[in-house]
Motif scaffolding. Structure first.
Motif, PDB file in Angstrom:
ATOM      1  N   VAL A 294     -11.611  -4.432   6.820  1.00  0.00           N
ATOM      2  CA  VAL A 294     -10.636  -3.838   7.728  1.00  0.00           C
ATOM      3  C   VAL A 294     -11.069  -4.256   9.125  1.00  0.00           C
ATOM      4  O   VAL A 294     -12.233  -4.077   9.491  1.00  0.00           O
ATOM      5  CB  VAL A 294     -10.648  -2.301   7.615  1.00  0.00           C
ATOM      6  CG1 VAL A 294      -9.662  -1.674   8.593  1.00  0.00           C
ATOM      7  CG2 VAL A 294     -10.350  -1.866   6.177  1.00  0.00           C
TER       8      VAL A 294
ATOM      9  N   ARG B  68      -2.878  -6.320   2.830  1.00  0.00           N
ATOM     10  CA  ARG B  68      -2.639  -4.935   2.391  1.00  0.00           C
ATOM     11  C   ARG B  68      -1.649  -4.294   3.366  1.00  0.00           C
ATOM     12  O   ARG B  68      -2.017  -3.908   4.472  1.00  0.00           O
ATOM     13  CB  ARG B  68      -3.962  -4.155   2.370  1.00  0.00           C
ATOM     14  CG  ARG B  68      -5.071  -4.850   1.557  1.00  0.00           C
ATOM     15  CD  ARG B  68      -6.356  -4.046   1.619  1.00  0.00           C
ATOM     16  NE  ARG B  68      -6.739  -3.716   2.969  1.00  0.00           N
ATOM     17  CZ  ARG B  68      -7.523  -4.474   3.747  1.00  0.00           C
ATOM     18  NH1 ARG B  68      -8.041  -5.605   3.304  1.00  0.00           N
ATOM     19  NH2 ARG B  68      -7.803  -4.085   4.976  1.00  0.00           N
ATOM     20  N   VAL B  69      -0.396  -4.199   2.931  1.00  0.00           N
ATOM     21  CA  VAL B  69       0.672  -3.819   3.857  1.00  0.00           C
ATOM     22  C   VAL B  69       1.295  -2.485   3.455  1.00  0.00           C
ATOM     23  O   VAL B  69       1.863  -2.365   2.373  1.00  0.00           O
ATOM     24  CB  VAL B  69       1.754  -4.919   3.894  1.00  0.00           C
ATOM     25  CG1 VAL B  69       2.858  -4.531   4.867  1.00  0.00           C
ATOM     26  CG2 VAL B  69       1.138  -6.266   4.289  1.00  0.00           C
ATOM     27  N   GLY B  70       1.136  -1.491   4.321  1.00  0.00           N
ATOM     28  CA  GLY B  70       1.730  -0.178   4.078  1.00  0.00           C
ATOM     29  C   GLY B  70       2.912   0.079   4.989  1.00  0.00           C
ATOM     30  O   GLY B  70       4.078  -0.023   4.594  1.00  0.00           O
ATOM     31  N   THR B  71       2.605   0.406   6.245  1.00  0.00           N
ATOM     32  CA  THR B  71       3.618   0.830   7.207  1.00  0.00           C
ATOM     33  C   THR B  71       4.808  -0.124   7.324  1.00  0.00           C
ATOM     34  O   THR B  71       5.957   0.316   7.393  1.00  0.00           O
ATOM     35  CB  THR B  71       2.951   0.985   8.594  1.00  0.00           C
ATOM     36  OG1 THR B  71       1.797   1.817   8.438  1.00  0.00           O
ATOM     37  CG2 THR B  71       3.895   1.622   9.588  1.00  0.00           C
TER      38      THR B  71
ATOM     39  N   ARG C 190       3.352   6.718   7.833  1.00  0.00           N
ATOM     40  CA  ARG C 190       2.867   7.853   7.046  1.00  0.00           C
ATOM     41  C   ARG C 190       2.713   9.072   7.947  1.00  0.00           C
ATOM     42  O   ARG C 190       2.408   8.922   9.124  1.00  0.00           O
ATOM     43  CB  ARG C 190       1.500   7.530   6.440  1.00  0.00           C
ATOM     44  CG  ARG C 190       1.520   6.431   5.410  1.00  0.00           C
ATOM     45  CD  ARG C 190       0.122   6.111   4.934  1.00  0.00           C
ATOM     46  NE  ARG C 190      -0.692   5.498   5.946  1.00  0.00           N
ATOM     47  CZ  ARG C 190      -0.698   4.198   6.237  1.00  0.00           C
ATOM     48  NH1 ARG C 190       0.094   3.379   5.575  1.00  0.00           N
ATOM     49  NH2 ARG C 190      -1.467   3.724   7.160  1.00  0.00           N
TER      50      ARG C 190
ATOM     51  N   VAL D  16       0.861  -1.195   0.000  1.00  0.00           N
ATOM     52  CA  VAL D  16       0.000   0.000   0.000  1.00  0.00           C
ATOM     53  C   VAL D  16       0.898   1.247   0.000  1.00  0.00           C
ATOM     54  O   VAL D  16       1.469   1.630   1.013  1.00  0.00           O
ATOM     55  CB  VAL D  16      -0.959  -0.008   1.198  1.00  0.00           C
ATOM     56  CG1 VAL D  16      -1.835   1.248   1.188  1.00  0.00           C
ATOM     57  CG2 VAL D  16      -1.857  -1.257   1.147  1.00  0.00           C
TER      58      VAL D  16
ATOM     59  N   MET E 191     -13.520  -8.174   1.144  1.00  0.00           N
ATOM     60  CA  MET E 191     -12.461  -7.423   1.823  1.00  0.00           C
ATOM     61  C   MET E 191     -13.014  -6.879   3.125  1.00  0.00           C
ATOM     62  O   MET E 191     -14.218  -6.602   3.237  1.00  0.00           O
ATOM     63  CB  MET E 191     -12.009  -6.267   0.934  1.00  0.00           C
ATOM     64  CG  MET E 191     -10.958  -5.338   1.538  1.00  0.00           C
ATOM     65  SD  MET E 191     -11.617  -3.991   2.551  1.00  0.00           S
ATOM     66  CE  MET E 191     -10.530  -2.652   2.086  1.00  0.00           C
TER      67      MET E 191
ATOM     68  N   LYS F 241       0.174   4.397  -0.745  1.00  0.00           N
ATOM     69  CA  LYS F 241      -0.449   5.719  -0.547  1.00  0.00           C
ATOM     70  C   LYS F 241       0.481   6.624   0.264  1.00  0.00           C
ATOM     71  O   LYS F 241       1.107   6.157   1.217  1.00  0.00           O
ATOM     72  CB  LYS F 241      -1.785   5.566   0.163  1.00  0.00           C
ATOM     73  CG  LYS F 241      -1.670   5.055   1.584  1.00  0.00           C
ATOM     74  CD  LYS F 241      -3.037   4.760   2.187  1.00  0.00           C
ATOM     75  CE  LYS F 241      -2.888   4.374   3.648  1.00  0.00           C
ATOM     76  NZ  LYS F 241      -4.078   3.691   4.165  1.00  0.00           N
TER      77      LYS F 241
ATOM     78  N   MET G 222      -3.462  -6.108   7.672  1.00  0.00           N
ATOM     79  CA  MET G 222      -2.599  -4.978   7.365  1.00  0.00           C
ATOM     80  C   MET G 222      -1.293  -5.202   8.139  1.00  0.00           C
ATOM     81  O   MET G 222      -1.040  -6.305   8.612  1.00  0.00           O
ATOM     82  CB  MET G 222      -3.307  -3.668   7.747  1.00  0.00           C
ATOM     83  CG  MET G 222      -4.793  -3.693   7.390  1.00  0.00           C
ATOM     84  SD  MET G 222      -5.664  -2.124   7.214  1.00  0.00           S
ATOM     85  CE  MET G 222      -5.158  -1.186   8.615  1.00  0.00           C
ATOM     86  N   SER G 223      -0.488  -4.165   8.263  1.00  0.00           N
ATOM     87  CA  SER G 223       0.822  -4.358   8.896  1.00  0.00           C
ATOM     88  C   SER G 223       0.713  -4.983  10.283  1.00  0.00           C
ATOM     89  O   SER G 223       1.515  -5.837  10.663  1.00  0.00           O
ATOM     90  CB  SER G 223       1.555  -3.018   9.011  1.00  0.00           C
ATOM     91  OG  SER G 223       1.873  -2.542   7.724  1.00  0.00           O
TER      92      SER G 223
ATOM     93  N   VAL H  62      -7.801   0.438  -2.589  1.00  0.00           N
ATOM     94  CA  VAL H  62      -8.228  -0.118  -1.302  1.00  0.00           C
ATOM     95  C   VAL H  62      -9.067   0.873  -0.491  1.00  0.00           C
ATOM     96  O   VAL H  62      -9.612   0.513   0.550  1.00  0.00           O
ATOM     97  CB  VAL H  62      -7.027  -0.613  -0.459  1.00  0.00           C
ATOM     98  CG1 VAL H  62      -6.220  -1.654  -1.233  1.00  0.00           C
ATOM     99  CG2 VAL H  62      -6.132   0.527  -0.004  1.00  0.00           C
TER     100      VAL H  62
ATOM    101  N   ASN I  61      -5.307   4.588  -1.985  1.00  0.00           N
ATOM    102  CA  ASN I  61      -6.637   4.818  -1.400  1.00  0.00           C
ATOM    103  C   ASN I  61      -7.303   6.108  -1.863  1.00  0.00           C
ATOM    104  O   ASN I  61      -8.418   6.386  -1.445  1.00  0.00           O
ATOM    105  CB  ASN I  61      -6.575   4.767   0.134  1.00  0.00           C
ATOM    106  CG  ASN I  61      -5.936   5.994   0.727  1.00  0.00           C
ATOM    107  OD1 ASN I  61      -5.116   6.639   0.065  1.00  0.00           O
ATOM    108  ND2 ASN I  61      -6.282   6.325   1.961  1.00  0.00           N
TER     109      ASN I  61
END
Ligand SMILES: *Cc1c(COP(=O)(O)O)cnc(C)c1O
Length: 231
Positions: free
Chosen positions: A166, A217-220, A226, A34, A164, A36, A201-202, A82, A57
């Motif tokens: 969260v 869905r992995v961002g951090t 962020r 992810v 999906m 973003k 997620m993370s 997402v 996103n």
């Protein structure tokens, strides 16, 4: 680049360990990076390390980044939307998104289908399920999922691919992901091809893998934290 490579290796170790613990093949789980708030150059760098799936996103940011990544000579990347999609942005999203994880209402299915057809594309969609009943956090109520799935499955330009969610804040993700798995099983009874489960997620990817997630869905954990206002 070194930092991204290290973070990617750490995420890969977590996913591999979670798959082993669950007795699942690693190949059954896709990590969506992810990206973003992070620049296209980070996407190009991760693509160079073999990552093929990226998540965004917000439409405006995503549309520009998809162009920039393409201009950077990267091809073969799959883009995942997402975040919540406003109906008025559906046409734009349908031009570049390969998978929309956040289908949460009939009007959006209609608008995405029209956008996909006019772009000559097929967009895969996941029905986002609300697991806490909080409308602010997005997602269809579980009781509305079958009808929305039927609509997506019969809308030209869309391909119904799965579900999906969260995980709700301040509650046990394992319990939430188990409920999502139940929704997924019921959807698969009507739509056997809709096997995708986007969860985790993370912070909770291990619990998601244990509950059968096919997409994380992995961002951090990949890019770092962020800035707080841009979440
Ligand atoms: C930002 C975002 C993620 C990634 O979250 P991290 O905690 O940074 O891994 C996953 N899913 C959605 C819907 C997001 O908006």
């Amino acid at each position: 680049m070194d930092e991204l490579a290290e973070a990617l290796a750490a995420v890969e170790r977590r996913v591999a360990r979670a798959c082993a613990a669950a007795g699942r093949p690693r190949a059954g789980v896709v990590v969506v990076a992810v990206s973003k708030t992070w620049p296209a150059s980070d996407v190009v760098a991760l693509a160079g390390l073999g990552v093929r799936d990226f998540g965004e996103n917000r439409d405006a940011e995503a549309a520009a980044k998809v162009e920039a990544v393409r201009a950077g000579g990267v091809s073969g990347v799959r883009w995942h939307m997402v975040g919540r999609v406003q109906t008025g942005k559906a046409r734009s999203v349908a031009r570049y998104a390969d998978v929309v994880h956040s289908l949460d209402r009939d009007r959006l299915a209609v608008a995405l289908g029209a956008g996909a057809r006019s772009a000559g594309r097929t967009v895969s969609v996941l029905v986002q399920v609300s697991l806490d009943g909080d409308p602010a956090r997005g997602g269809a109520q579980p009781g509305d999922v079958p009808g929305l799935a039927d609509l997506a499955a019969t809308t030209e330009g869309l391909r119904l691919a799965g579900v999906m969610a969260v995980a709700p804040l301040d509650s046990d993700p394992t319990e939430a992901f188990a409920r999502l798995a139940g929704v997924s099983h019921r959807m698969c009874a009507d739509h056997p091809e809709a096997v995708v489960v986007s969860a985790g997620m993370s912070a909770d990817l291990e619990q998601a893998v244990a509950a059968g997630a096919t997409h994380l869905r992995v961002g951090t954990a990949l890019f770092g934290r962020r800035p707080p206002l841009l979440r």
